[in-house]
Design an enzyme around this catalytic site. Sequence first.
Site, PDB file in Angstrom:
ATOM      1  N   TYR A 251      36.194  21.589  51.547  1.00  0.00           N
ATOM      2  CA  TYR A 251      35.749  21.776  52.819  1.00  0.00           C
ATOM      3  C   TYR A 251      35.113  20.566  53.596  1.00  0.00           C
ATOM      4  O   TYR A 251      35.872  20.551  54.874  1.00  0.00           O
ATOM      5  CB  TYR A 251      34.617  22.713  52.700  1.00  0.00           C
TER       6      TYR A 251
ATOM      7  N   THR B   4      29.931  18.934  61.012  1.00  0.00           N
ATOM      8  CA  THR B   4      29.031  19.565  60.135  1.00  0.00           C
ATOM      9  C   THR B   4      28.464  18.030  59.537  1.00  0.00           C
ATOM     10  O   THR B   4      29.148  17.110  59.253  1.00  0.00           O
ATOM     11  CB  THR B   4      29.840  20.048  58.917  1.00  0.00           C
ATOM     12  N   ASP B   5      27.128  18.102  59.040  1.00  0.00           N
ATOM     13  CA  ASP B   5      26.501  17.125  58.410  1.00  0.00           C
ATOM     14  C   ASP B   5      27.044  16.912  56.843  1.00  0.00           C
ATOM     15  O   ASP B   5      26.925  15.781  56.395  1.00  0.00           O
ATOM     16  CB  ASP B   5      25.200  17.331  58.168  1.00  0.00           C
ATOM     17  N   GLU B   6      27.856  17.722  56.283  1.00  0.00           N
ATOM     18  CA  GLU B   6      28.632  17.811  54.953  1.00  0.00           C
ATOM     19  C   GLU B   6      29.292  16.544  54.823  1.00  0.00           C
ATOM     20  O   GLU B   6      29.750  16.120  53.807  1.00  0.00           O
ATOM     21  CB  GLU B   6      29.042  19.071  54.636  1.00  0.00           C
TER      22      GLU B   6
ATOM     23  N   LYS C 142      36.941  18.746  57.020  1.00  0.00           N
ATOM     24  CA  LYS C 142      36.103  18.204  58.204  1.00  0.00           C
ATOM     25  C   LYS C 142      36.184  16.989  58.396  1.00  0.00           C
ATOM     26  O   LYS C 142      35.989  16.679  59.801  1.00  0.00           O
ATOM     27  CB  LYS C 142      34.619  18.872  58.197  1.00  0.00           C
TER      28      LYS C 142
HETATM   29  P1  NAD Z   1      32.672  31.098  60.628  1.00  0.00           P
HETATM   30  O1  NAD Z   1      33.376  30.904  59.471  1.00  0.00           O
HETATM   31  O2  NAD Z   1      31.698  31.850  60.875  1.00  0.00           O
HETATM   32  O3  NAD Z   1      33.862  31.361  62.045  1.00  0.00           O
HETATM   33  C1  NAD Z   1      35.164  30.525  61.983  1.00  0.00           C
HETATM   34  C2  NAD Z   1      36.047  31.153  63.184  1.00  0.00           C
HETATM   35  O4  NAD Z   1      36.881  30.533  63.225  1.00  0.00           O
HETATM   36  C3  NAD Z   1      36.358  32.707  62.687  1.00  0.00           C
HETATM   37  O5  NAD Z   1      36.296  33.556  63.867  1.00  0.00           O
HETATM   38  C4  NAD Z   1      37.631  32.801  62.280  1.00  0.00           C
HETATM   39  O6  NAD Z   1      38.388  33.598  62.559  1.00  0.00           O
HETATM   40  C5  NAD Z   1      38.274  31.457  63.054  1.00  0.00           C
HETATM   41  N1  NAD Z   1      39.567  30.708  62.673  1.00  0.00           N
HETATM   42  C6  NAD Z   1      39.532  30.325  61.404  1.00  0.00           C
HETATM   43  N2  NAD Z   1      40.954  29.656  61.040  1.00  0.00           N
HETATM   44  C7  NAD Z   1      41.506  29.938  62.544  1.00  0.00           C
HETATM   45  C8  NAD Z   1      42.795  29.573  63.069  1.00  0.00           C
HETATM   46  N3  NAD Z   1      43.579  28.875  62.020  1.00  0.00           N
HETATM   47  N4  NAD Z   1      42.909  29.524  64.056  1.00  0.00           N
HETATM   48  C9  NAD Z   1      42.032  30.478  65.123  1.00  0.00           C
HETATM   49  N5  NAD Z   1      40.849  30.978  64.789  1.00  0.00           N
HETATM   50  C10 NAD Z   1      40.565  30.648  63.358  1.00  0.00           C
HETATM   51  O7  NAD Z   1      32.194  29.855  61.110  1.00  0.00           O
HETATM   52  P2  NAD Z   1      30.828  29.128  61.648  1.00  0.00           P
HETATM   53  O8  NAD Z   1      29.783  29.182  60.583  1.00  0.00           O
HETATM   54  O9  NAD Z   1      30.729  29.745  62.887  1.00  0.00           O
HETATM   55  O10 NAD Z   1      31.144  27.516  61.849  1.00  0.00           O
HETATM   56  C11 NAD Z   1      31.819  27.259  63.243  1.00  0.00           C
HETATM   57  C12 NAD Z   1      32.201  25.751  63.117  1.00  0.00           C
HETATM   58  O11 NAD Z   1      30.887  25.070  63.044  1.00  0.00           O
HETATM   59  C13 NAD Z   1      32.951  25.193  62.152  1.00  0.00           C
HETATM   60  O12 NAD Z   1      33.869  24.078  62.454  1.00  0.00           O
HETATM   61  C14 NAD Z   1      32.112  24.622  61.094  1.00  0.00           C
HETATM   62  O13 NAD Z   1      32.600  23.602  60.160  1.00  0.00           O
HETATM   63  C15 NAD Z   1      30.992  24.059  61.810  1.00  0.00           C
HETATM   64  N6  NAD Z   1      29.390  24.258  61.288  1.00  0.00           N
HETATM   65  C16 NAD Z   1      29.104  25.130  60.776  1.00  0.00           C
HETATM   66  C17 NAD Z   1      27.778  25.176  60.274  1.00  0.00           C
HETATM   67  C18 NAD Z   1      26.943  26.142  59.652  1.00  0.00           C
HETATM   68  O14 NAD Z   1      25.849  26.307  59.195  1.00  0.00           O
HETATM   69  N7  NAD Z   1      27.612  27.668  59.755  1.00  0.00           N
HETATM   70  C19 NAD Z   1      26.916  23.976  60.252  1.00  0.00           C
HETATM   71  C20 NAD Z   1      27.511  22.769  61.045  1.00  0.00           C
HETATM   72  C21 NAD Z   1      28.880  22.955  61.474  1.00  0.00           C
HETATM   73  O1  DAU Z   2      25.532  21.772  56.265  1.00  0.00           O
HETATM   74  C1  DAU Z   2      26.220  22.468  57.281  1.00  0.00           C
HETATM   75  C2  DAU Z   2      26.898  23.552  56.229  1.00  0.00           C
HETATM   76  O2  DAU Z   2      26.260  24.408  55.964  1.00  0.00           O
HETATM   77  C3  DAU Z   2      28.320  24.066  57.070  1.00  0.00           C
HETATM   78  O3  DAU Z   2      29.175  23.026  57.479  1.00  0.00           O
HETATM   79  C4  DAU Z   2      29.064  25.281  56.477  1.00  0.00           C
HETATM   80  O4  DAU Z   2      30.099  25.683  57.099  1.00  0.00           O
HETATM   81  C5  DAU Z   2      28.137  26.140  55.953  1.00  0.00           C
HETATM   82  O5  DAU Z   2      28.685  27.106  55.176  1.00  0.00           O
HETATM   83  C6  DAU Z   2      26.841  25.399  55.211  1.00  0.00           C
HETATM   84  O6  DAU Z   2      27.285  25.304  53.965  1.00  0.00           O
HETATM   85  P1  DAU Z   2      26.267  25.364  52.675  1.00  0.00           P
HETATM   86  O7  DAU Z   2      27.242  25.212  51.541  1.00  0.00           O
HETATM   87  O8  DAU Z   2      25.147  24.372  52.661  1.00  0.00           O
HETATM   88  O9  DAU Z   2      26.009  26.874  52.810  1.00  0.00           O
HETATM   89  P2  DAU Z   2      25.730  28.002  51.962  1.00  0.00           P
HETATM   90  O10 DAU Z   2      25.074  29.107  52.697  1.00  0.00           O
HETATM   91  O11 DAU Z   2      27.174  28.591  51.244  1.00  0.00           O
HETATM   92  O12 DAU Z   2      24.795  27.386  50.765  1.00  0.00           O
HETATM   93  C7  DAU Z   2      23.534  26.830  51.065  1.00  0.00           C
HETATM   94  C8  DAU Z   2      22.906  26.566  49.722  1.00  0.00           C
HETATM   95  O13 DAU Z   2      22.486  27.781  48.888  1.00  0.00           O
HETATM   96  C9  DAU Z   2      23.607  25.691  49.036  1.00  0.00           C
HETATM   97  O14 DAU Z   2      22.618  24.826  48.319  1.00  0.00           O
HETATM   98  C10 DAU Z   2      24.209  26.620  47.756  1.00  0.00           C
HETATM   99  C11 DAU Z   2      22.899  27.730  47.784  1.00  0.00           C
HETATM  100  N1  DAU Z   2      23.409  29.006  47.522  1.00  0.00           N
HETATM  101  C12 DAU Z   2      24.555  29.648  48.200  1.00  0.00           C
HETATM  102  C13 DAU Z   2      24.757  30.758  47.915  1.00  0.00           C
HETATM  103  C14 DAU Z   2      26.138  31.496  48.966  1.00  0.00           C
HETATM  104  C15 DAU Z   2      22.833  29.731  46.485  1.00  0.00           C
HETATM  105  O15 DAU Z   2      22.058  29.173  45.769  1.00  0.00           O
HETATM  106  N2  DAU Z   2      23.424  31.183  46.266  1.00  0.00           N
HETATM  107  C16 DAU Z   2      24.296  31.537  46.821  1.00  0.00           C
HETATM  108  O16 DAU Z   2      24.816  32.807  46.668  1.00  0.00           O
END
Ligand code: NAD
Ligand code: DAU
Length: 335
Positions: A149, A123-125, A153
């Site tokens: 989190y 992630t970019d975080e 990562k």
């Molecule tokens: P998600 O939470 O939707 O899915 C995570 C999956 O991992 C789930 O299916 C869960 O059951 C599985 N899991 C969790 N713990 C486990 C374990 N111990 N063993 C096996 N499986 C397990 O997450 P996502 O949003 O699809 O993110 C996927 C990956 O991409 C993550 O590594 C996250 O850090 C990264 N990422 C997410 C975003 C985003 O915006 N969602 C952006 C950049 C990177």
């Molecule tokens: O940048 C990549 C990341 O993006 C991934 O690594 C994470 O797995 C993914 O969950 C996401 O993280 P964020 O914290 O940016 O996503 P989230 O949707 O939780 O929040 C996005 C923005 O919206 C953040 O500034 C918080 C705000 N927010 C979020 C929720 C859930 C609100 O204002 N209200 C809300 O109810």
Amino acid sequence: MKLLITGGAGFIGSNFVHHVNKNYPEYDIVNLDLLTYAGNLENLKSIEKNPHYKFIKGDICNKKLVNDLVKDCHIVIHFAAESHVDRSILDSAAFIHTNIVGTHNLLEAAKNNGNKRFHHVSTDEVYGSLGPDDPAFHESTPYDPRSPYSASKAASDHLVRSYYHTHNLPITISNCSNNYGPHHFPEKIIPLFITNLIEGKKVPLYGDGLNIRDWLYVEDHCHAIDKIIHHGKIGETYCVGGGCELTNKELTYKILNQLGSGEEMIEFVTDRPGHDRRYAIDFSKIKTELGWKPSVTFDEGLAKTIQWYRENENWWKNIKSGEYQKYYSQNYGKR
Ligand code: NAD
Ligand code: DAU
């Protein structure tokens, strides 16, 4: 080619499973997923009987299981993680376990089975929080994670890189910005706001609503990972982004407009502790070296996403009610 995909029942992982099946139907896919609250086999219903696809319910921290599965694959593509920042603030133990210990376990298995190719989805975080005029994150930006989190990562990224330098493990890493699209769990801002508005509920905007995120349609992220696993340079990191910075307020107005709701549906609520102010990604490296760039504009992607949530009300209503977790025990648990 046999792929071991971890976390393939989650949001991005399940989109990637479908991406691979559509574009490389001859590839074998093994999907290892623990089915935590975020894993949902409904995401994979259309592929579950495909002979090139196999689902294994299990923990990436289980050494024997992971070793057996890694031994039998050509490449590990590692999505599994605890992914929600707010949950990591409430209780970070599972984040340390899965994101750090689980990644380490996979790396050990990859090393002990003839140095298997390993792609780590990150992630970019990990880069921290930008000020309004700071340049966008890029591959050499120093790590500065600020939530449990992102710290977990960051630790996993460091471990992956250390296995390249120490053990010559053929790794690549992608650090991507915020994804959105189908199968996105309705705890994250876009699916939470869409589903709340469809249900006639208000949307909770944190703090002043001026925090900025960069948005990428999930299929574009899958294309980027596809490019990296096929053409990426071993040992390298690639930053992946949407070139689409929006304040949360701007994002909320776009969702309200597309759903025909008014601003009276916004409820300003207490801010997230340690809330990162701004993320932005310079994706020029992957663009220049691998010819990848985002293809879906935000307005187009948001419209497709809203349409998906309208057409799949059962999917998110089952999640919001907790019903979705029965699917595994009914369909697989008895085998
Ligand atoms: P998600 O939470 O939707 O899915 C995570 C999956 O991992 C789930 O299916 C869960 O059951 C599985 N899991 C969790 N713990 C486990 C374990 N111990 N063993 C096996 N499986 C397990 O997450 P996502 O949003 O699809 O993110 C996927 C990956 O991409 C993550 O590594 C996250 O850090 C990264 N990422 C997410 C975003 C985003 O915006 N969602 C952006 C950049 C990177
Ligand atoms: O940048 C990549 C990341 O993006 C991934 O690594 C994470 O797995 C993914 O969950 C996401 O993280 P964020 O914290 O940016 O996503 P989230 O949707 O939780 O929040 C996005 C923005 O919206 C953040 O500034 C918080 C705000 N927010 C979020 C929720 C859930 C609100 O204002 N209200 C809300 O109810």
